[in-house]
Design an enzyme around this catalytic site. Sequence first.
Site, mmCIF file in Angstrom:
data_model
loop_
_atom_site.group_PDB
_atom_site.id
_atom_site.type_symbol
_atom_site.label_atom_id
_atom_site.label_comp_id
_atom_site.label_asym_id
_atom_site.label_seq_id
_atom_site.Cartn_x
_atom_site.Cartn_y
_atom_site.Cartn_z
ATOM 1 N N ASN A 48 6.273 4.047 -0.964
ATOM 2 C CA ASN A 48 6.783 3.927 -2.330
ATOM 3 C C ASN A 48 6.355 5.145 -3.133
ATOM 4 O OD1 ASN A 48 7.907 1.306 -1.952
ATOM 5 N ND2 ASN A 48 5.848 0.432 -2.114
ATOM 6 N N HIS A 56 0.363 6.874 0.440
ATOM 7 C CA HIS A 56 0.111 5.976 1.572
ATOM 8 C C HIS A 56 1.418 5.545 2.183
ATOM 9 C CE1 HIS A 56 0.341 3.618 -2.138
ATOM 10 N NE2 HIS A 56 0.889 2.645 -1.421
ATOM 11 N N ASP A 69 -3.794 -3.934 4.859
ATOM 12 C CA ASP A 69 -3.469 -4.213 3.458
ATOM 13 C C ASP A 69 -4.191 -5.486 3.012
ATOM 14 O OD1 ASP A 69 -0.875 -3.260 1.490
ATOM 15 O OD2 ASP A 69 -1.833 -5.184 1.054
ATOM 16 N N ILE A 70 -4.697 -5.469 1.793
ATOM 17 C CA ILE A 70 -5.472 -6.611 1.287
ATOM 18 C C ILE A 70 -4.586 -7.830 1.027
ATOM 19 C CG2 ILE A 70 -5.310 -6.144 -1.211
ATOM 20 C CD1 ILE A 70 -8.374 -6.613 -1.312
HETATM 21 P P1 5GP Z 1 2.190 0.438 -3.188
HETATM 22 O O1 5GP Z 1 2.899 -0.603 -4.018
HETATM 23 O O2 5GP Z 1 1.389 1.386 -4.055
HETATM 24 O O3 5GP Z 1 3.103 1.130 -2.231
HETATM 25 O O4 5GP Z 1 1.204 -0.374 -2.264
HETATM 26 C C1 5GP Z 1 -0.157 -0.533 -2.546
HETATM 27 C C2 5GP Z 1 -0.701 -1.504 -1.528
HETATM 28 O O5 5GP Z 1 -2.111 -1.447 -1.570
HETATM 29 C C3 5GP Z 1 -0.311 -2.971 -1.794
HETATM 30 O O6 5GP Z 1 0.386 -3.474 -0.661
HETATM 31 C C4 5GP Z 1 -1.651 -3.668 -2.036
HETATM 32 O O7 5GP Z 1 -1.694 -4.969 -1.493
HETATM 33 C C5 5GP Z 1 -2.641 -2.728 -1.367
HETATM 34 N N1 5GP Z 1 -3.966 -2.726 -1.967
HETATM 35 C C6 5GP Z 1 -4.261 -2.653 -3.286
HETATM 36 N N2 5GP Z 1 -5.587 -2.650 -3.476
HETATM 37 C C7 5GP Z 1 -6.145 -2.717 -2.236
HETATM 38 C C8 5GP Z 1 -7.494 -2.737 -1.774
HETATM 39 O O8 5GP Z 1 -8.465 -2.705 -2.540
HETATM 40 N N3 5GP Z 1 -7.684 -2.802 -0.429
HETATM 41 C C9 5GP Z 1 -6.636 -2.847 0.452
HETATM 42 N N4 5GP Z 1 -6.931 -2.910 1.743
HETATM 43 N N5 5GP Z 1 -5.363 -2.828 0.042
HETATM 44 C C10 5GP Z 1 -5.112 -2.759 -1.279
#
Ligand code: 5GP
Length: 120
Positions: A91, A104, A33-34
């Site tokens: 989520n 994811h 995760d970034i």
């Molecule tokens: P969600 O809230 O959709 O369940 O989680 C999305 C996740 O993707 C977040 O934890 C966010 O930090 C991660 N994320 C968003 N953009 C990027 C990206 O460009 N690269 C990576 N590695 N993670 C990302």
Amino acid sequence: MAYDNDNIFAKILRGEIPCNKVYEDEFALAFRDIAPQAKVHTLVIPKGAYVSFDDFSTQASDAEIIGFVRAVQKTAALEGVVESGYRLLANHGVDGGQEVPHFHVHIAGGERLGALFSRR
Ligand code: 5GP
């Protein structure tokens, strides 16, 4: 909700945006995760175009679902958190706080995690 081919994870899958890859096979890609929320915070995404868990679990083939689940386990093992423990999180939709519209699973661990839900 229709799948958006321009979402950030679709771009990672196409190699248009780099990622810190942990694991990849024909069914899934796992990368860090970034913005990690734990010492280990890794995302696993299916290779197929699925918006969310709801979409994936109803539309994906049995082989894709099995392959994805196995990839989550392999990723956790590669991250070294099987013995110490980890949390899986997916989520879904607005109330779930889903930001990226490509299904994811988050793998979080490497330390003691706090309560799953904050008390209101
Ligand atoms: P969600 O809230 O959709 O369940 O989680 C999305 C996740 O993707 C977040 O934890 C966010 O930090 C991660 N994320 C968003 N953009 C990027 C990206 O460009 N690269 C990576 N590695 N993670 C990302």
